[in-house]
Design an enzyme around this catalytic site. Structure first.
Site, mmCIF file in Angstrom:
data_model
loop_
_atom_site.group_PDB
_atom_site.id
_atom_site.type_symbol
_atom_site.label_atom_id
_atom_site.label_comp_id
_atom_site.label_asym_id
_atom_site.label_seq_id
_atom_site.Cartn_x
_atom_site.Cartn_y
_atom_site.Cartn_z
ATOM 1 N N LYS A 265 0.839 -1.192 0.000
ATOM 2 C CA LYS A 265 0.000 0.000 0.000
ATOM 3 C C LYS A 265 0.879 1.249 0.000
ATOM 4 C CE LYS A 265 -4.305 -1.479 2.224
ATOM 5 N NZ LYS A 265 -5.203 -1.296 3.389
ATOM 6 N N GLU B 214 -19.520 -9.008 8.196
ATOM 7 C CA GLU B 214 -20.623 -8.479 8.995
ATOM 8 C C GLU B 214 -21.590 -9.561 9.433
ATOM 9 O OE1 GLU B 214 -19.013 -5.192 6.421
ATOM 10 O OE2 GLU B 214 -19.658 -7.268 6.065
ATOM 11 N N ARG C 105 -25.662 -5.849 4.953
ATOM 12 C CA ARG C 105 -25.126 -7.126 4.502
ATOM 13 C C ARG C 105 -25.441 -8.254 5.480
ATOM 14 N NH1 ARG C 105 -19.230 -6.204 1.968
ATOM 15 N NH2 ARG C 105 -20.024 -7.863 0.660
#
Length: 641
Positions: free
Chosen positions: A285, A372, A400
């Site tokens: 990253k 989730e 979700r």
């Protein structure tokens, strides 16, 4: 904030077809210029920085090797797709990212034919790519589907559900695993790249196919032994056994910043006559921009910044605390005297304030990853065993896990506490991240209590209320950003369940507010009072259960009643209308109007402009009241005053 870099090679690239015209030895230069352009653009607009910098070489290589847009390239989540946008005809608009009327911060079908599938929630790419690949198979098309998914997104079960179902796609499906954080593989280098090239090349695939053919002539036990030996030997060398078990041919790991190695491997994968392929690419990253490399967490998402120093423009500072921090800090204090309190988040500890709780109580803070569904049922198990779990998830992401909310929490009446951040409209992230539907999808569930604070002090009281409530599931929704500057009590008192409050008493117009639109309701009341219209303002606090006693009183003593909420149809207004209808409260000529989010998705912009577009600011509240009075002949002259 920054000057535009010199990008002579990138200036010749307008679409991926231009990349494919370049000599391979020019690709590293293109990647360098693309990285500079991305840093320059995001320094002006803000947005997601680190992830996009990590896939610059991958972006160049994929578009060089594959025939996009005929081959469908699907970016998971999409926040790493800024370099992709630059080379797919959108460079001239890249400095409008996440602005009103500008480019979306995620992939979006209506924006470009190079965005075949919209995203913003994670872990959907493999399922979508499988759909494209099977459609091509059924129609006889040669097009491929390429899904690029991060290691974080691979923590969600949906990714594995898709992979388990992917074998039927054959070589039309290619999954690129962008491993930039979890260190799935050992550090990469030339040896690892050589292995990736080897196992993807015809020199390897050809003899392997011959060996498979010979083994096919052998007795079945020998065939099984040969298959298992080859699979596990290659898995031992490359780490791909798990993916092989799911039906994928594994290639990797490969250095994701070696564009030439990427091209060679992807060409081998493209031309291989195998089933679904998984290419494991290791990236960093923030690659190529020092500040982002050194602080990947702080540069995942950024505001405007200075390119040279990396310093972000955080504004003057010193304003009211954010709602997420009020939640986290209040919960941490309550947990000091209540050992049963624990906090759960789904890969968003800092975004939800759970990091504050984790700092104080690390053994009771749980980050379940982008999962989730698991997080909600995990909390249900904790609650069933006597703990007091708080599930802190953005409103848009809790969608979700709706089945788990219904089946595992509500039906069993378990005291799981839901803290729903980013309720309402959220600004630059746009429709995909707006928390528009929670009042509707929770308000219909038996046993649920649903609250919304009007300011940060009210949020602290609601967190205390949740901690003390053990009779069933309870939820609070609150917006992104800072509060009103209301003093937060050191020891907040819990609220009485289902009881609202009168903020301002009047006699002709009643504004029934839920949540942080209360400030606009108060402004509207001042404007109405200036017109001679005596106005009551009520902060209902609870969407469920309603304060029926207070609502009956307001509807029976005022000529006009207006409900105001920052949520879609089906929330507070719908429940108030149902109460009024059931009890005949409109029979005396009362005018009820409901103000809510419109029945459409609202694109990215500044929040105040979004709410203006939604019609939920003070001027629109005033106009709604005046229109209602105009429809009542008795109030016409007064409304014109």
């Amino acid at each position: 904030m920054s000057h535009r870099p010199d990008t002579p090679l990138l200036d010749t690239v307008h679409y991926p077809s231009d990349i494919r015209k370049l000599d391979k030895d020019k690709l590293p230069q293109l990647a360098d210029e693309l990285r500079q352009e991305m840093v320059s653009a995001v320094s002006v607009t803000g947005g997601h920085l680190g992830a996009g910098l990590g896939v610059v070489e991958l972006t160049v290589a994929v578009h060089y090797v594959f025939d996009t847009p005929g081959d469908k390239l699907i970016w998971d989540v999409g926040h790493q797709a800024y370099p992709h946008k630059i080379v797919t005809g959108r460079r001239d608009r890249i400095r409008t990212l996440r602005q009103g009327g500008g480019l979306s911060g995620f992939t979006k079908r209506s924006e470009s034919e190079y965005d075949p599938f919209g995203a913003a929630h994670s872990s959907t790419s493999i399922s979508a790519a499988l759909g494209f690949a099977i459609a091509n198979k059924l129609s006889g098309s040669n097009g491929r589907a390429i899904a690029v998914i991060g290691d974080g997104a691979m923590s969600a079960g949906m990714a594995y559900e898709a992979m388990n179902n992917a074998e039927a796609a054959g070589n039309r499906l290619i999954v690129i695993l962008n491993d930039n954080d979890m260190s799935i593989a050992p550090p990469v280098g030339s040896l690892r790249n050589s292995l990736a090239r080897l196992v993807s090349s015809s020199k390897y695939l050809g003899p392997r196919a011959v060996a498979e053919k010979i083994a096919g002539m052998m007795p079945e036990p020998v065939q099984r032994w040969a298959e298992r030996t080859e699979e596990y030997m290659r898995g031992w060398v490359t780490g791909g056994t798990l993916f092989e078990e799911l039906g994928f041919y594994y290639v990797g790991p490969i250095d994701g910043h070696d564009v030439n190695a990427l091209v060679e491997v992807l060409e081998n994968v493209r031309d291989a006559d195998k089933g679904p392929m998984l290419v494991h690419v290791v990236t960093k990253k923030g690659k190529g921009y020092g500040p982002a490399e050194n602080a990947a967490d702080k540069y995942h998402g950024v505001v405007k910044f200075d390119v040279v120093s990396g310093k972000q423009d955080k504004g003057p500072g010193g304003g009211p605390p954010s709602y997420q921090n009020v939640f986290g800090e209040t919960l941490a204090r309550l947990a000091e005297t209540d050992p049963k309190i624990c906090a759960i988040t789904a890969a968003m500890p800092s975004g939800t304030g759970v990091d504050k709780f984790a700092d104080a109580h690390p053994d009771r803070a749980f980050d379940v990853g982008i999962a989730e569904q698991h997080g909600v049922t995990f909390a249900a198990g904790l609650a069933a065993q006597g703990m007091r779990p708080f599930v802190a998830i953005y409103s848009t992401f809790l969608q979700r896990a709706y089945d788990q909310v219904v089946h595992d929490v509500a039906i069993q009446n378990l005291p799981v506490r839901f803290a729903m951040d980013r309720a309402g409209l959220v600004g630059a992230d746009g429709a995909t991240h707006a928390g528009s539907f929670d009042l509707a999808y929770l308000g219909t569930l038996p046993n649920f209590v649903v609250m919304a604070p009007s300011d940060e002090a009210e949020l602290a009281r609601m967190v205390k209320t949740m901690a003390k409530y053990d009779d069933g599931p309870i939820a609070v929704r609150y917006p992104r950003g800072g509060g009103r500057g209301t003093a937060i009590p050191e020891n907040p008192e819990p609220l009485e369940i289902g009881k609202g409050r009168i903020v301002k008493q009047g006699s002709k117009v009643a504004i029934l507010s839920l949540g942080t639109r209360l400030e606009e309701a108060e402004k509207a009341a001042e404007q109405l009072e200036a017109k001679g219209l005596s106005t009551t303002v009520a902060d209902l606090r609870f969407a469920k259960p309603l304060d029926e006693e207070l609502i009956r009183k307001l509807l029976s003593t005022h000529e006009v009643a207006v409900t105001v909420e920052e949520a879609a149809i089906g929330g507070l207004g719908a429940h108030v209308l149902t109460l009024a209808s059931d009890e005949g409260l409109t029979d005396g000529g009362l005018k009820i109007r409901t103000m809510r989010l419109p029945d459409r998705f609202i694109d990215q912009d500044k929040p105040e402009k979004q709410y203006d577009e939604a019609g939920l600011n003070a001027p629109q509240i005033v106009e709604t009241v005046l229109k209602a009075l105009r429809s009542n002949s008795a109030g016409v002259e007064e409304a014109r005053a």
